[in-house]
Design a protein around this motif. Structure first.
Motif, short mmCIF file in Angstrom:
data_model
loop_
_atom_site.label_atom_id
_atom_site.label_comp_id
_atom_site.label_asym_id
_atom_site.label_seq_id
_atom_site.Cartn_x
_atom_site.Cartn_y
_atom_site.Cartn_z
N LEU A 116 5.42 -51.49 73.25
CA LEU A 116 4.61 -51.74 72.05
C LEU A 116 3.29 -52.40 72.40
O LEU A 116 3.24 -53.29 73.25
N ILE A 117 2.21 -51.96 71.72
CA ILE A 117 0.91 -52.61 71.90
C ILE A 117 0.52 -53.37 70.64
O ILE A 117 -0.41 -54.16 70.64
N SER A 118 1.24 -53.12 69.54
CA SER A 118 1.02 -53.86 68.30
C SER A 118 2.35 -53.94 67.57
O SER A 118 3.26 -53.14 67.83
N GLN A 436 -0.44 -44.36 66.95
CA GLN A 436 -1.01 -45.61 67.45
C GLN A 436 -2.35 -45.39 68.14
O GLN A 436 -3.28 -46.17 67.99
N THR A 437 -2.47 -44.28 68.89
CA THR A 437 -3.73 -43.94 69.55
C THR A 437 -4.81 -43.70 68.50
O THR A 437 -5.95 -44.16 68.64
N LEU A 438 -4.46 -42.98 67.42
CA LEU A 438 -5.39 -42.70 66.33
C LEU A 438 -5.86 -44.00 65.67
O LEU A 438 -7.05 -44.18 65.41
N GLN A 439 -4.91 -44.93 65.45
CA GLN A 439 -5.27 -46.21 64.84
C GLN A 439 -6.22 -46.99 65.73
O GLN A 439 -7.19 -47.58 65.26
N ALA A 440 -5.96 -46.99 67.05
CA ALA A 440 -6.82 -47.70 67.99
C ALA A 440 -8.24 -47.12 67.97
O ALA A 440 -9.23 -47.86 67.99
N GLU A 444 -11.78 -48.91 66.82
CA GLU A 444 -12.93 -48.94 67.73
C GLU A 444 -14.19 -48.42 67.03
O GLU A 444 -15.27 -49.00 67.14
N VAL A 445 -14.03 -47.33 66.26
CA VAL A 445 -15.16 -46.75 65.51
C VAL A 445 -15.69 -47.76 64.50
O VAL A 445 -16.90 -47.94 64.33
N LYS A 446 -14.74 -48.47 63.84
CA LYS A 446 -15.12 -49.47 62.85
C LYS A 446 -15.94 -50.60 63.48
O LYS A 446 -16.96 -51.04 62.95
N GLU A 447 -15.48 -51.06 64.65
CA GLU A 447 -16.20 -52.13 65.37
C GLU A 447 -17.60 -51.67 65.78
O GLU A 447 -18.58 -52.42 65.68
#
Length: 465
Positions: A116-118, A436-440, A444-447
């Protein structure tokens, strides 16, 4: 003068050894729940442990290689609203794990390959059907995506996990709390022990009792039971004087036990783990600091004491590694994951051999990860023998784990259907790792957008000056 002849057995000198401190999993707050389940599940990829959690229930899943001190901020699987009581990895897909909880639900989770990463809060499937807490889970050994759950409502439910539905509901057999429930080798029978002091062998699809034994042990403390070789049944329980006992039964003649041995006067429930390849049963007592092991054979007294692994620390739970996860070149025949209060310690059981070559007599073909029958076929009446694999070159997965696809009905998931009527369906085809990859990527795009906006604002401020 007659000399006592020692029984010959290749497992007479099996010894247990704890791995070194750097190969343990440290600083884990193991759950304080007083429930007699293993609290740990393990497979060749991951080890999962139930942990203390505020405001609900949680368990952690670690890749086997992630040893040493575990960070307190490590993400957990935390979707239950009550304490988690039992967890078990799917035998046919190492990334799928089921959990049962005090919140009366069963949840199925998909763990990404690297761990898990989150925090994982949303299960792949949620199974609602019990009215009280769910304390026992067991995957079918040969049928794909069939799960058995038993709750404190004295009900056993067989789930078709892919459809998220309760296909068989056994609610009129047990009159009191169910202590244990397990499958036989090909999953054609279920064995349960109950607080009403009865041992029952059930037909899982009909929900009927094939045979039963009243008072396998005289004491009132919990009884555990497992199928061993040739359809026999091994039970652990207590005598009327609260002495711990182990007994072997033949279901064809339930009148008297084949053997009944008294062990000691400790109060912990003995959890039995049976290895069908070697015929060895390991007894791990909750609160004990030892593991006893016996060899089950066809000759009297049938259950032969081999030895005992002892340590200083008592065990709060125990995980048992499937055969395909062992190191065969070291003559390892079993590996346990012992839970302490603040750590998990692997314990290796080894047969001493001088040669480094593959020992064929220790490793007959064992149960592999491939299912032999699909859920719908099994519920229709088809049985399948386990598909065996050789461990000669160490287990290597020749086929990729089957993608876990969930078929959900458009009706509410909370409704337990008595009949499997054809309904409009849609498939969830995306893996959890993809999500999870899509969420990450979205984060990143949001940041980046926020950074661009800040820079644009800064540039406009500088230009106005």
């Amino acid at each position: 003068m007659s000399r006592k002849v020692v029984r010959t057995s290749k497992f007479r000198h099996v010894f247990g050894q704890a791995l070194k401190a750097d190969q343990c999993y440290d600083d884990i707050r193991i759950s304080q729940m007083t429930w007699d389940s293993n609290f740990c599940s393990v497979n060749p990829k991951f080890v999962a442990m139930i942990v203390d959690a505020s405001g609900g229930g949680a368990f952690i899943v670690l890749p086997l290689s992630k040893t040493g001190r575990i960070d307190m901020s490590l993400p957990t699987v935390c979707g239950h609203t009550g304490p988690v009581l039992d967890i078990e990895f799917c035998p046919h897909n190492d990334n799928i794990i089921a959990s049962g909880s005090e919140d009366c639900s069963v949840m199925i989770w998909e763990i990404p390959d690297g761990g898990l990463i989150s925090p994982l809060k949303d299960p792949v499937v949620k199974l609602d059907g019990h009215s009280k807490r769910v304390g026992i889970l067991s995957w079918h050994p040969t049928a794909h995506n069939v799960l058995m759950s038993a709750g404190c409502d004295n009900v056993v439910i067989l789930w078709n996990v892919v459809h998220g539905e309760a296909v068989v509901r056994i609610d009129s057999v047990h009159t009191d709390l169910i202590y244990s429930a397990c499958w036989n080798r090909n999953g054609s029978q279920i064995l349960t022990s109950c607080k009403d002091k009865k041992l029952r062998v059930l037909d899982p699809r009909k929900g009927s009792v094939i045979c039963e034994k009243d008072k396998p042990h005289e004491g009132s403390r919990p009884v555990r039971a497992v199928f061993v070789s040739d359809g026999k049944i091994l039970t652990t329980g207590f005598s009327r004087m609260s002495e711990r006992q182990v007994a072997l039964w033949d279901p064809k003649n339930f009148g008297e036990p084949l053997t009944l041995q008294e062990l000691d006067t400790s109060s912990g429930v003995l959890l039995p783990f049976f290895d069908p390849d070697t015929g060895i049963v390991y007894l791990c007592g909750k609160g004990d600091s030892s593991i006893r092991y016996f060899e089950v054979t066809d000759e009297a007294p049938y259950v032969h004491y081999l030895s005992m692994y002892s340590s200083k620390e008592s065990q709060k739970g125990m995980g048992y590694m499937p055969k395909r996860g062992l190191e065969v070149n070291k003559c390892e025949i079993a590996r346990f994951y012992k839970l302490h209060e603040r750590k998990c310690e692997p314990i290796v059981m080894t047969v001493p051999r001088k040669s480094d070559l593959f020992q064929e007599d220790l490793y007959p073909d064992t149960i592999g990860p491939e299912p032999s029958v699909e859920a719908d076929d099994w519920f229709s009446g088809k049985n399948g023998a386990p598909i065996l694999i050789s461990l000669k070159d160490g287990f290597v997965a020749t086929t990729k784990n089957k993608e876990f696809k969930v078929i959900k009905s458009l009706m509410s998931d909370s409704v337990v259907r008595e009949h499997r009527n054809p309904l409009p369906v849609y498939c969830v085809l995306m893996n959890l790792s993809d999500v999870q990859t899509l969420q990450a990527l979205q984060n990143e795009v949001k940041e980046l957008r926020e950074m661009v906006e800040q820079l644009t604002q800064r540039v406009s401020e500088l230009e106005s000056k």
